[in-house]
Design an enzyme around this catalytic site. Structure first.
Site, PDB file in Angstrom:
ATOM      1  N   ALA A  31       0.828  -1.205   0.000  1.00 36.04           N
ATOM      2  CA  ALA A  31       0.000   0.000   0.000  1.00 36.04           C
ATOM      3  C   ALA A  31       0.863   1.256   0.000  1.00 36.04           C
ATOM      4  O   ALA A  31       2.035   1.223   0.401  1.00 36.04           O
ATOM      5  CB  ALA A  31      -0.908   0.003   1.234  1.00 36.04           C
ATOM      6  N   ARG A  36       5.560   4.646   1.044  1.00 36.78           N
ATOM      7  CA  ARG A  36       5.951   6.039   1.215  1.00 36.78           C
ATOM      8  C   ARG A  36       6.520   6.335   2.601  1.00 36.78           C
ATOM      9  O   ARG A  36       7.384   7.186   2.752  1.00 36.78           O
ATOM     10  CB  ARG A  36       4.721   6.927   0.975  1.00 36.78           C
ATOM     11  CG  ARG A  36       4.919   8.404   1.186  1.00 36.78           C
ATOM     12  CD  ARG A  36       5.594   9.046  -0.011  1.00 36.78           C
ATOM     13  NE  ARG A  36       5.680  10.497   0.146  1.00 36.78           N
ATOM     14  CZ  ARG A  36       6.634  11.125   0.814  1.00 36.78           C
ATOM     15  NH1 ARG A  36       7.572  10.431   1.424  1.00 36.78           N
ATOM     16  NH2 ARG A  36       6.652  12.448   0.885  1.00 36.78           N
ATOM     17  N   TYR A  77       0.985 -13.591   1.647  1.00 36.96           N
ATOM     18  CA  TYR A  77       1.000 -13.082   3.024  1.00 36.96           C
ATOM     19  C   TYR A  77       1.321 -14.215   3.999  1.00 36.96           C
ATOM     20  O   TYR A  77       2.072 -14.026   4.958  1.00 36.96           O
ATOM     21  CB  TYR A  77      -0.364 -12.478   3.404  1.00 36.96           C
ATOM     22  CG  TYR A  77      -0.796 -11.277   2.585  1.00 36.96           C
ATOM     23  CD1 TYR A  77       0.124 -10.496   1.884  1.00 36.96           C
ATOM     24  CD2 TYR A  77      -2.135 -10.911   2.515  1.00 36.96           C
ATOM     25  CE1 TYR A  77      -0.285  -9.399   1.134  1.00 36.96           C
ATOM     26  CE2 TYR A  77      -2.552  -9.815   1.776  1.00 36.96           C
ATOM     27  CZ  TYR A  77      -1.621  -9.059   1.083  1.00 36.96           C
ATOM     28  OH  TYR A  77      -2.036  -7.985   0.355  1.00 36.96           O
ATOM     29  N   LYS A 116      -4.068   2.268  11.284  1.00 35.07           N
ATOM     30  CA  LYS A 116      -5.307   2.781  11.871  1.00 35.07           C
ATOM     31  C   LYS A 116      -6.404   2.789  10.805  1.00 35.07           C
ATOM     32  O   LYS A 116      -6.078   2.814   9.639  1.00 35.07           O
ATOM     33  CB  LYS A 116      -5.081   4.183  12.462  1.00 35.07           C
ATOM     34  CG  LYS A 116      -4.377   5.211  11.565  1.00 35.07           C
ATOM     35  CD  LYS A 116      -4.867   5.464  10.260  1.00 35.07           C
ATOM     36  CE  LYS A 116      -5.670   6.295   9.589  1.00 35.07           C
ATOM     37  NZ  LYS A 116      -6.036   6.235   8.267  1.00 35.07           N
ATOM     38  N   ARG A 179     -11.665   3.756  -0.171  1.00 32.97           N
ATOM     39  CA  ARG A 179     -12.275   4.583   0.884  1.00 32.97           C
ATOM     40  C   ARG A 179     -13.732   4.949   0.563  1.00 32.97           C
ATOM     41  O   ARG A 179     -14.444   5.436   1.426  1.00 32.97           O
ATOM     42  CB  ARG A 179     -11.455   5.859   1.094  1.00 32.97           C
ATOM     43  CG  ARG A 179     -10.082   5.610   1.691  1.00 32.97           C
ATOM     44  CD  ARG A 179      -9.310   6.919   1.762  1.00 32.97           C
ATOM     45  NE  ARG A 179      -7.994   6.771   2.355  1.00 32.97           N
ATOM     46  CZ  ARG A 179      -6.898   6.463   1.688  1.00 32.97           C
ATOM     47  NH1 ARG A 179      -6.977   6.232   0.373  1.00 32.97           N
ATOM     48  NH2 ARG A 179      -5.732   6.364   2.294  1.00 32.97           N
ATOM     49  N   ASP A 191     -11.457   6.755   8.293  1.00 29.60           N
ATOM     50  CA  ASP A 191     -10.169   7.021   7.649  1.00 29.60           C
ATOM     51  C   ASP A 191      -9.385   8.133   8.333  1.00 29.60           C
ATOM     52  O   ASP A 191      -8.210   7.960   8.652  1.00 29.60           O
ATOM     53  CB  ASP A 191     -10.371   7.353   6.175  1.00 29.60           C
ATOM     54  CG  ASP A 191      -9.054   7.352   5.415  1.00 29.60           C
ATOM     55  OD1 ASP A 191      -8.416   6.280   5.354  1.00 29.60           O
ATOM     56  OD2 ASP A 191      -8.653   8.406   4.907  1.00 29.60           O
ATOM     57  N   SER A 270       0.216  14.581  10.307  1.00 33.10           N
ATOM     58  CA  SER A 270       1.041  14.001   9.240  1.00 33.10           C
ATOM     59  C   SER A 270       2.389  14.669   9.021  1.00 33.10           C
ATOM     60  O   SER A 270       3.098  14.276   8.129  1.00 33.10           O
ATOM     61  CB  SER A 270       0.281  14.021   7.904  1.00 33.10           C
ATOM     62  OG  SER A 270       0.180  15.348   7.434  1.00 33.10           O
TER      63      SER A 270
END
Length: 320
Positions: A31, A36, A77, A116, A179, A191, A270
């Protein structure tokens, strides 16, 4: 969510470094947040190392692995969970998969850092917390902002806070984004609203009253909440105003009024590499908890309580 008798990590024969120095990480999924933020944070950390990554798209996993210090790309996984060199896994999957893969990772003897919100609801979160406790393994929700020095400094400086106002909004483009899918745990409240609830609780404790409203997608019968607003009341008499949105310009702010002064923070959820990287501080803290056999910084009871308030906000908003 930690116990006194956490499993002591194995020493590894034939390796110069054993886990007493570095925690071996497996990543379930490629993801954006993993690529990132969290993978680079593990790579840069003083006490962790990258071991294995798997993705539903094997090419994507190989691409990510090629630009980082991964030991191997796993076929699935489950293969990550079977790897004896993996001590902990990071789960950045869609919200509906957090419970399933956390439980599988714990059953495989791995510590878990989960994105989260921890789960889809408080019932799932409680099940995950109990599973971690029973397995004597660490489980922590990845609220990285809680590790940022300037956020911590603000919270620690408060004297008798009276009011918290927290907002987190951005414009979400592209209807194919998960989302926008309720079944995957979509919607603004889960979210980004999870951050606003978390910071209000961190500062004021548990609310005793909740008022909430949604602005929904109107073109779908099962439309997600595009904007969620909530007012929380606390036993002390303090209040919090929370706002989360997928239909606004980029906005993040934290305002706290205590009896002595007003505190304001932009980008509370963030800001990174300024110069501190809260993702690196988070994985190092989690790594220390594993190595030193100590409680994680964000307890599972905190995460379960956060989900409980999110559930209540959702219930009140959906009744209206």
């Amino acid at each position: 969510g930690s116990c006194d008798a956490i499993h002591r990590p194995r020493r590894r024969a034939g390796r110069g470094r054993h886990i007493a120095e570095r925690v071996g990480w497996g990543i379930l999924g490629a993801a954006w947040i993993a690529r990132r933020a969290v993978i680079p944070a593990i790579e840069a950390s003083r006490n962790c190392r990258l071991v294995s990554i798997a993705s539903r798209d094997p090419d994507r996993a190989r691409e990510v692995a090629s630009s980082h210090e991964f030991v191997r790309v796993a076929a699935s996984y489950d293969a990550v969970l079977e790897d004896v060199d993996v001590d902990a896994v990071y789960i950045p999957l869609t919200n509906d998969l957090h419970r399933t893969w956390t439980l599988r990772a714990l059953a495989a003897g791995k510590h878990v850092l989960c994105e989260k919100p921890l789960a889809m609801n408080a019932v799932q979160a409680r099940e995950m917390a109990d599973a971690a406790q029973n397995a004597r393994l660490h489980l922590m929700e990845a609220f990285m902002y809680r590790f940022h020095p300037r956020v911590r400094a603000l919270v620690q400086s408060l004297h008798d806070p009276l009011y918290v106002e927290a907002s987190f909004g951005f414009r979400l483009e592209g209807r194919e984004n998960y989302r926008f899918d309720r079944s995957l745990g979509g919607g603004a409240l889960l979210d980004v609203g999870c951050y606003t609830v978390n910071v209000a609780r961190w500062i004021l404790g548990e609310p005793d009253e909740v008022f909430a409203r949604y602005r929904r997608e109107t073109d779908r019968a099962d439309g997600v909440d595009l904007t969620a607003s909530a007012l929380l009341h606390f036993a002390s008499g303090a209040t919090a105003s929370l706002w989360a949105s997928f239909e606004s310009p980029e906005d993040q702010a934290l305002l706290v009024i205590d009896r002595e002064r007003t505190h304001r923070l932009d980008q509370p959820f963030s800001a990174w590499r300024d110069p501190d990287d809260p993702y690196q501080l988070m994985v190092e803290s989690f790594g220390d908890s594993i190595i030193d056999n100590r409680d994680v910084a964000i307890s599972t009871s905190d995460s379960v309580a956060n989900m409980r308030v999110l559930d209540e906000i959702r219930a009140v908003a959906e009744e209206s």
